[in-house]
Design an enzyme around this catalytic site. Structure first.
Site, PDB file in Angstrom:
ATOM      1  N   LEU A  88       1.117-106.838 -61.956  1.00 31.40           N
ATOM      2  CA  LEU A  88      -0.043-106.726 -61.062  1.00 31.40           C
ATOM      3  C   LEU A  88       0.345-106.817 -59.594  1.00 31.40           C
ATOM      4  CD1 LEU A  88      -2.382-109.255 -62.963  1.00 31.40           C
ATOM      5  CD2 LEU A  88      -2.412-106.780 -63.191  1.00 31.40           C
ATOM      6  N   SER A 132      -4.576 -97.449 -60.908  1.00 31.34           N
ATOM      7  CA  SER A 132      -5.811 -97.405 -60.116  1.00 31.34           C
ATOM      8  C   SER A 132      -6.542 -96.082 -60.284  1.00 31.34           C
ATOM      9  CB  SER A 132      -5.450 -97.586 -58.647  1.00 31.34           C
ATOM     10  OG  SER A 132      -6.528 -97.224 -57.825  1.00 31.34           O
ATOM     11  N   TYR A 156      -1.435 -94.907 -51.219  1.00 33.75           N
ATOM     12  CA  TYR A 156      -1.584 -95.915 -52.272  1.00 33.75           C
ATOM     13  C   TYR A 156      -1.705 -95.236 -53.645  1.00 33.75           C
ATOM     14  CZ  TYR A 156      -4.084 -99.428 -55.081  1.00 33.75           C
ATOM     15  OH  TYR A 156      -4.500-100.277 -56.083  1.00 33.75           O
ATOM     16  N   LYS A 160       0.841 -95.416 -56.921  1.00 36.26           N
ATOM     17  CA  LYS A 160       0.405 -95.858 -58.261  1.00 36.26           C
ATOM     18  C   LYS A 160       0.771 -94.804 -59.311  1.00 36.26           C
ATOM     19  CE  LYS A 160      -1.420 -99.968 -57.683  1.00 36.26           C
ATOM     20  NZ  LYS A 160      -0.904-101.156 -58.366  1.00 36.26           N
ATOM     21  N   ARG A 224     -18.876 -96.332 -55.741  1.00 37.47           N
ATOM     22  CA  ARG A 224     -17.768 -96.907 -56.491  1.00 37.47           C
ATOM     23  C   ARG A 224     -18.285 -97.402 -57.844  1.00 37.47           C
ATOM     24  NH1 ARG A 224     -15.585 -94.776 -52.894  1.00 37.47           N
ATOM     25  NH2 ARG A 224     -13.863 -95.463 -51.587  1.00 37.47           N
ATOM     26  N   GLY A 285      -8.090 -91.647 -45.740  1.00 39.03           N
ATOM     27  CA  GLY A 285      -7.637 -91.821 -47.123  1.00 39.03           C
ATOM     28  C   GLY A 285      -8.735 -92.309 -48.064  1.00 39.03           C
ATOM     29  N   ASP A 286      -9.944 -92.504 -47.517  1.00 44.67           N
ATOM     30  CA  ASP A 286     -11.049 -93.026 -48.342  1.00 44.67           C
ATOM     31  C   ASP A 286     -11.523 -91.966 -49.339  1.00 44.67           C
ATOM     32  OD1 ASP A 286     -12.454 -95.375 -48.707  1.00 44.67           O
ATOM     33  OD2 ASP A 286     -14.169 -94.723 -47.524  1.00 44.67           O
TER      34      ASP A 286
HETATM   35  P1  NAD Z   1      -4.261-109.360 -54.806  1.00 45.84           P
HETATM   36  O1  NAD Z   1      -3.743-108.983 -53.458  1.00 45.84           O
HETATM   37  O2  NAD Z   1      -5.181-110.503 -54.931  1.00 45.84           O
HETATM   38  O3  NAD Z   1      -3.061-109.539 -55.827  1.00 45.84           O
HETATM   39  C1  NAD Z   1      -1.773-108.983 -55.646  1.00 45.84           C
HETATM   40  C2  NAD Z   1      -0.785-110.128 -55.742  1.00 45.84           C
HETATM   41  O4  NAD Z   1       0.538-109.589 -55.643  1.00 45.84           O
HETATM   42  C3  NAD Z   1      -0.935-111.146 -54.611  1.00 45.84           C
HETATM   43  O5  NAD Z   1      -1.012-112.440 -55.149  1.00 45.84           O
HETATM   44  C4  NAD Z   1       0.320-110.957 -53.766  1.00 45.84           C
HETATM   45  O6  NAD Z   1       0.737-112.164 -53.144  1.00 45.84           O
HETATM   46  C5  NAD Z   1       1.295-110.443 -54.806  1.00 45.84           C
HETATM   47  N1  NAD Z   1       2.382-109.640 -54.237  1.00 45.84           N
HETATM   48  C6  NAD Z   1       2.296-108.648 -53.329  1.00 45.84           C
HETATM   49  N2  NAD Z   1       3.511-108.163 -53.059  1.00 45.84           N
HETATM   50  C7  NAD Z   1       4.381-108.851 -53.828  1.00 45.84           C
HETATM   51  C8  NAD Z   1       5.792-108.815 -53.980  1.00 45.84           C
HETATM   52  N3  NAD Z   1       6.551-107.958 -53.282  1.00 45.84           N
HETATM   53  N4  NAD Z   1       6.361-109.666 -54.858  1.00 45.84           N
HETATM   54  C9  NAD Z   1       5.618-110.557 -55.556  1.00 45.84           C
HETATM   55  N5  NAD Z   1       4.280-110.642 -55.438  1.00 45.84           N
HETATM   56  C10 NAD Z   1       3.674-109.798 -54.582  1.00 45.84           C
HETATM   57  O7  NAD Z   1      -4.966-108.028 -55.385  1.00 45.84           O
HETATM   58  P2  NAD Z   1      -5.695-107.758 -56.781  1.00 45.84           P
HETATM   59  O8  NAD Z   1      -6.975-107.124 -56.436  1.00 45.84           O
HETATM   60  O9  NAD Z   1      -5.671-108.950 -57.648  1.00 45.84           O
HETATM   61  O10 NAD Z   1      -4.751-106.613 -57.387  1.00 45.84           O
HETATM   62  C11 NAD Z   1      -3.942-106.805 -58.544  1.00 45.84           C
HETATM   63  C12 NAD Z   1      -3.459-105.439 -59.026  1.00 45.84           C
HETATM   64  O11 NAD Z   1      -4.555-104.638 -59.417  1.00 45.84           O
HETATM   65  C13 NAD Z   1      -2.707-104.629 -57.964  1.00 45.84           C
HETATM   66  O12 NAD Z   1      -1.642-103.955 -58.610  1.00 45.84           O
HETATM   67  C14 NAD Z   1      -3.735-103.625 -57.488  1.00 45.84           C
HETATM   68  O13 NAD Z   1      -3.134-102.463 -56.961  1.00 45.84           O
HETATM   69  C15 NAD Z   1      -4.468-103.363 -58.778  1.00 45.84           C
HETATM   70  N6  NAD Z   1      -5.819-102.844 -58.594  1.00 45.84           N
HETATM   71  C16 NAD Z   1      -6.775-103.632 -57.998  1.00 45.84           C
HETATM   72  C17 NAD Z   1      -8.060-103.118 -57.863  1.00 45.84           C
HETATM   73  C18 NAD Z   1      -9.160-103.911 -57.224  1.00 45.84           C
HETATM   74  O14 NAD Z   1     -10.288-103.383 -57.106  1.00 45.84           O
HETATM   75  N7  NAD Z   1      -8.927-105.149 -56.805  1.00 45.84           N
HETATM   76  C19 NAD Z   1      -8.364-101.835 -58.359  1.00 45.84           C
HETATM   77  C20 NAD Z   1      -7.347-101.062 -58.886  1.00 45.84           C
HETATM   78  C21 NAD Z   1      -6.079-101.586 -59.046  1.00 45.84           C
HETATM   79  C1  UD1 Z   2     -10.204-100.451 -54.185  1.00 42.27           C
HETATM   80  C2  UD1 Z   2      -9.017-101.401 -54.214  1.00 42.27           C
HETATM   81  C3  UD1 Z   2      -7.779-100.618 -54.570  1.00 42.27           C
HETATM   82  C4  UD1 Z   2      -8.042 -99.934 -55.895  1.00 42.27           C
HETATM   83  C5  UD1 Z   2      -9.263 -99.007 -55.815  1.00 42.27           C
HETATM   84  C6  UD1 Z   2      -9.635 -98.437 -57.194  1.00 42.27           C
HETATM   85  C7  UD1 Z   2      -9.047-103.383 -52.811  1.00 42.27           C
HETATM   86  C8  UD1 Z   2      -8.855-103.944 -51.452  1.00 42.27           C
HETATM   87  N1  UD1 Z   2      -8.846-102.046 -52.929  1.00 42.27           N
HETATM   88  O1  UD1 Z   2     -10.001 -99.475 -53.131  1.00 42.27           O
HETATM   89  O2  UD1 Z   2      -6.670-101.501 -54.693  1.00 42.27           O
HETATM   90  O3  UD1 Z   2      -6.944 -99.264 -56.363  1.00 42.27           O
HETATM   91  O4  UD1 Z   2     -10.384 -99.795 -55.405  1.00 42.27           O
HETATM   92  O5  UD1 Z   2     -10.774 -97.685 -57.129  1.00 42.27           O
HETATM   93  O6  UD1 Z   2      -9.361-104.085 -53.740  1.00 42.27           O
HETATM   94  N2  UD1 Z   2     -15.831-100.526 -46.935  1.00 42.27           N
HETATM   95  C9  UD1 Z   2     -16.790-100.711 -45.948  1.00 42.27           C
HETATM   96  N3  UD1 Z   2     -16.789-101.901 -45.277  1.00 42.27           N
HETATM   97  C10 UD1 Z   2     -15.892-102.897 -45.515  1.00 42.27           C
HETATM   98  C11 UD1 Z   2     -14.905-102.694 -46.528  1.00 42.27           C
HETATM   99  C12 UD1 Z   2     -14.919-101.484 -47.217  1.00 42.27           C
HETATM  100  O7  UD1 Z   2     -17.610 -99.833 -45.678  1.00 42.27           O
HETATM  101  O8  UD1 Z   2     -15.949-103.942 -44.853  1.00 42.27           O
HETATM  102  C13 UD1 Z   2     -15.853 -99.255 -47.695  1.00 42.27           C
HETATM  103  C14 UD1 Z   2     -14.524 -98.508 -47.731  1.00 42.27           C
HETATM  104  O9  UD1 Z   2     -14.374 -97.657 -46.620  1.00 42.27           O
HETATM  105  C15 UD1 Z   2     -14.691 -97.745 -49.060  1.00 42.27           C
HETATM  106  C16 UD1 Z   2     -15.516 -98.687 -49.935  1.00 42.27           C
HETATM  107  O10 UD1 Z   2     -16.134 -99.607 -49.045  1.00 42.27           O
HETATM  108  O11 UD1 Z   2     -15.439 -96.560 -48.845  1.00 42.27           O
HETATM  109  C17 UD1 Z   2     -14.660 -99.471 -50.909  1.00 42.27           C
HETATM  110  O12 UD1 Z   2     -13.560-100.048 -50.190  1.00 42.27           O
HETATM  111  P1  UD1 Z   2     -12.572-101.099 -50.861  1.00 42.27           P
HETATM  112  O13 UD1 Z   2     -13.329-102.224 -51.437  1.00 42.27           O
HETATM  113  O14 UD1 Z   2     -11.509-101.386 -49.850  1.00 42.27           O
HETATM  114  O15 UD1 Z   2     -12.051-100.289 -52.113  1.00 42.27           O
HETATM  115  P2  UD1 Z   2     -11.270 -98.920 -52.344  1.00 42.27           P
HETATM  116  O16 UD1 Z   2     -10.768 -98.324 -51.079  1.00 42.27           O
HETATM  117  O17 UD1 Z   2     -12.134 -98.096 -53.222  1.00 42.27           O
END
Ligand code: NAD
Ligand code: UD1
Length: 323
Positions: A88, A132, A156, A160, A224, A285-286
């Site tokens: 992760l 993702s 990004y 992935k 989303r 990139g959005d």
């Molecule tokens: P997060 O930032 O809370 O978790 C990522 C963790 O990885 C953090 O604890 C960070 O300290 C650690 N990390 C970063 N770089 C590292 C490195 N070089 N070595 C060791 N640890 C490192 O984010 P999250 O939302 O929990 O994301 C977890 C995974 O899920 C990620 O791979 C992310 O791309 C993927 N993902 C998240 C979402 C979302 O909506 N949150 C959606 C799609 C995919």
């Molecule tokens: C998120 C995840 C990404 C994941 C992807 C999967 C995070 C930070 N990013 O990206 O790791 O792979 O979903 O679908 O968890 N926005 C605002 N105001 C704000 C913040 C965001 O308008 O203050 C908008 C952004 O421009 C975007 C939308 O909300 O259009 C969602 O943004 P964000 O939550 O960062 O998610 P993703 O870019 O979809």
């Protein structure tokens, strides 16, 4: 004495990114199901506080390490002898990756290479990777199923996709059973709201709680597919620990989309007096619309979400009250 490894018996699981939002819930879930867990994290965005519950348990250990440091990672893996690995750790923000392509490549691609090699050398049977929805890019074929062509539109998403292919290459070459789970937008307790680059729900919820105006990038009609973090953790753990499941690529999504303006309307029902949003230019990139088809994960992994949006938001808001 350590138990001898028995094929198909998944009892030791190593989690990278363990101190993060999804990682910490994943560790909690693994421990609930009786697994012995090692967490790795460099604490760049993760926090040890997220592991407060896990850390009190004898079957949990933690090492601070960078997944890009391959020799160190190999040593840790070989020492721990995981049956399964959940990868992760990542640079998670789309705009940060867009502005720092080399760092995105280093962590999200090279870091995955280190983890794959360490998993292979330590004799792990299975690996689950947090991919993702970003790999699909701006497709009109909504809801997106896994057969849809991939066409990432940001750094990004490209990283992935590279990482998925790299891991699937290890399955071909070395038999490491690989499951790439394409998470859609995950929300819930422990998603850090303090960074403007965190997930939108945690940022909006915190702003509403503290009476600050939120910033909407673009017109707010982008949508989303939001999925609750404990549902994600359940699917991740099942994919890693059920050795009867074969690998593959699966969406983890709710199958329902919300626009940002709908999200704000839902928050307005709870926080009655929140100021109107400030609109700013859309982010580079959005993606415009993202909606997944959950059918394959249901059919092949037996996974479906069990938390409604109202329940998930309720649990998130309860977790941030009084902070
Ligand atoms: P997060 O930032 O809370 O978790 C990522 C963790 O990885 C953090 O604890 C960070 O300290 C650690 N990390 C970063 N770089 C590292 C490195 N070089 N070595 C060791 N640890 C490192 O984010 P999250 O939302 O929990 O994301 C977890 C995974 O899920 C990620 O791979 C992310 O791309 C993927 N993902 C998240 C979402 C979302 O909506 N949150 C959606 C799609 C995919
Ligand atoms: C998120 C995840 C990404 C994941 C992807 C999967 C995070 C930070 N990013 O990206 O790791 O792979 O979903 O679908 O968890 N926005 C605002 N105001 C704000 C913040 C965001 O308008 O203050 C908008 C952004 O421009 C975007 C939308 O909300 O259009 C969602 O943004 P964000 O939550 O960062 O998610 P993703 O870019 O979809």
């Amino acid at each position: 004495m350590e138990d001898q490894k028995q094929p198909g018996n998944i009892s030791r699981v190593l989690v990278t990114g363990a101190a993060g939002f999804i990682g910490s819930h994943t560790c909690d879930r693994l421990l609930e199901t009786g697994k012995t867990v090692m967490g790795i994290d460099d604490l760049s965005t993760g926090k040890l506080a997220n592991l407060a519950g896990a850390s009190g348990q004898d079957t949990f250990s933690f090492q601070q390490a960078d997944v890009c440091d391959e020799p160190a990672i190999v040593d840790i893996f070989v020492d721990f002898q995981p049956d399964a690995v959940i990868h992760l750790a990542a640079l998670v923000s789309v705009p940060i990756a867009e502005n720092n392509p080399a760092e995105n490549f280093r962590i999200n691609v090279s870091g995955t290479q280190s983890v794959a090699q360490a998993a292979h050398l330590s004799g792990a049977e299975r690996i689950v990777f947090a991919s993702s929805a970003a790999v699909y890019g701006n497709s009109d074929a909504l809801p997106l199923c896994e057969e849809e062509p991939v066409n990432p539109v940001n750094q990004y998403g490209m990283a992935k996709l590279e990482a998925e292919n790299l891991l699937l290459g290890y399955e071909e070459s070395h038999g490491l059973v690989t499951t790439c789970l394409r998470f859609f937008n995950v929300y819930g307790p422990r998603q850090d709201p303090s960074s403007p680059y965190s997930g939108v729900i945690s940022i909006f919820a915190e702003h509403c709680r503290t009476g600050q105006a939120v910033t909407v990038y673009g017109d707010g009609h982008q949508s989303r597919d939001f999925i609750f973090v404990k549902d994600i953790a359940r699917a991740v753990v099942a994919s890693a620990t059920n050795s009867t499941l074969s690998g593959g690529i699966y969406n983890l999504c709710s199958g329902k989309a919300k626009t940002l303006l709908q999200l704000l309307d839902a928050l307005k029902e709870i926080y009655l007096d929140i100021p109107g949003p400030v609109f700013k230019e859309g982010r580079k990139g959005d993606i415009r619309h993202s909606l997944g088809d959950p059918a394959a994960a249901h059919a092949k992994l037996g996974f479906s979400t069990s938390t409604s949006f109202a329940e998930g938001i309720g649990e998130l808001l309860a977790s941030i009250q009084g902070q």
